[in-house]
Design a protein around this motif. Structure first.
Motif, short mmCIF file in Angstrom:
data_model
loop_
_atom_site.label_atom_id
_atom_site.label_comp_id
_atom_site.label_asym_id
_atom_site.label_seq_id
_atom_site.Cartn_x
_atom_site.Cartn_y
_atom_site.Cartn_z
N ARG A 20 65.96 13.59 -6.55
CA ARG A 20 64.75 12.55 -6.35
C ARG A 20 63.75 12.78 -7.27
O ARG A 20 63.17 11.70 -7.76
N ILE A 21 63.05 13.98 -7.42
CA ILE A 21 61.98 14.18 -8.37
C ILE A 21 62.45 13.84 -9.79
O ILE A 21 61.60 13.47 -10.34
N ARG A 22 63.61 14.24 -10.36
CA ARG A 22 63.89 13.74 -11.72
C ARG A 22 63.92 12.42 -11.96
O ARG A 22 63.47 11.74 -12.87
N THR A 23 64.32 11.71 -10.86
CA THR A 23 64.54 10.39 -10.73
C THR A 23 63.24 9.61 -11.25
O THR A 23 62.99 8.72 -11.96
N PHE A 24 62.22 10.32 -10.24
CA PHE A 24 60.75 9.68 -10.37
C PHE A 24 60.16 10.08 -11.91
O PHE A 24 59.48 9.21 -12.40
N LEU A 25 60.73 10.95 -12.38
CA LEU A 25 59.98 11.65 -13.75
C LEU A 25 60.87 10.61 -14.66
O LEU A 25 59.98 10.22 -15.84
N ARG A 26 62.09 10.28 -14.50
CA ARG A 26 62.78 9.52 -15.45
C ARG A 26 62.13 8.06 -15.72
O ARG A 26 62.20 7.41 -16.36
N LYS A 27 61.81 7.62 -14.57
CA LYS A 27 61.09 6.02 -14.35
C LYS A 27 59.80 6.28 -15.27
O LYS A 27 59.58 5.57 -15.88
N VAL A 28 59.22 7.43 -15.22
CA VAL A 28 57.86 7.50 -16.04
C VAL A 28 58.10 7.52 -17.39
O VAL A 28 57.54 6.71 -18.50
N GLU A 29 59.01 8.36 -17.88
CA GLU A 29 59.77 8.59 -19.24
C GLU A 29 60.10 7.19 -19.76
O GLU A 29 59.78 6.90 -20.71
N GLU A 30 60.85 6.37 -18.99
CA GLU A 30 61.40 5.11 -19.52
C GLU A 30 60.41 4.14 -19.92
O GLU A 30 60.36 3.60 -20.79
N ALA A 31 59.26 4.26 -18.88
CA ALA A 31 58.24 3.32 -18.77
C ALA A 31 57.35 3.75 -20.21
O ALA A 31 56.63 2.73 -21.11
N ILE A 32 56.87 4.97 -20.52
CA ILE A 32 56.38 5.51 -21.61
C ILE A 32 57.21 5.11 -23.03
O ILE A 32 56.80 4.50 -24.00
N GLU A 33 58.59 5.17 -22.91
CA GLU A 33 59.31 4.80 -23.95
C GLU A 33 59.29 3.23 -24.34
O GLU A 33 59.29 2.77 -25.56
N SER A 34 59.29 2.50 -23.12
CA SER A 34 59.11 0.92 -23.33
C SER A 34 57.77 0.50 -23.90
O SER A 34 57.45 -0.75 -24.31
N GLY A 35 56.75 1.37 -23.71
CA GLY A 35 55.34 1.27 -24.15
C GLY A 35 54.82 0.58 -23.16
O GLY A 35 53.65 0.05 -23.55
N ASP A 36 55.03 0.40 -22.00
CA ASP A 36 54.28 -0.52 -21.04
C ASP A 36 53.42 0.63 -20.31
O ASP A 36 53.74 1.24 -19.41
N LYS A 37 52.17 0.46 -20.69
CA LYS A 37 51.00 1.64 -20.05
C LYS A 37 50.86 1.25 -18.58
O LYS A 37 50.76 2.07 -17.84
#
Length: 87
Positions: free
Chosen positions: A27-44
């Motif tokens: 569950r924690i990794r899923t939350f972290l992955r969502k942050v990573e994906e948002a960073i990769e997309s450039g959406d602050k």
């Protein structure tokens, strides 16, 4: 192999705890992955929202013994620095 009744019970308890901890880590990794994906997309904005959602999950993992306190703090710190660096 467990022989005594107590060691058999401990083996059962360990299996249950391992399953719970695995679910928490996932569950924690899923939350972290969502942050990573948002960073990769450039959406602050999305990255900030995802980070705000991930922080309490990480700290909950610390209080439940899944992560060490310093590990969670390091992850939050590095992610927040990356989110802050987004233009």
């Amino acid at each position: 192999m467990a022989n005594t009744p107590q060691s058999k019970k401990r083996a059962r308890q360990n299996d249950r705890r391992a399953a719970v901890n695995k679910a928490r880590r996932s569950r924690i990794r899923t939350f972290l992955r969502k942050v990573e994906e948002a960073i990769e997309s450039g959406d602050k904005e999305a990255a900030q929202t995802a980070l705000r959602a991930a922080q309490p999950e990480l700290m909950r993992g610390v209080s439940k013994g899944v992560y060490h306190k310093n590990t969670a703090s390091r992850k939050v710190s590095r992610l927040s620095a990356r989110v802050k660096a987004l233009g």
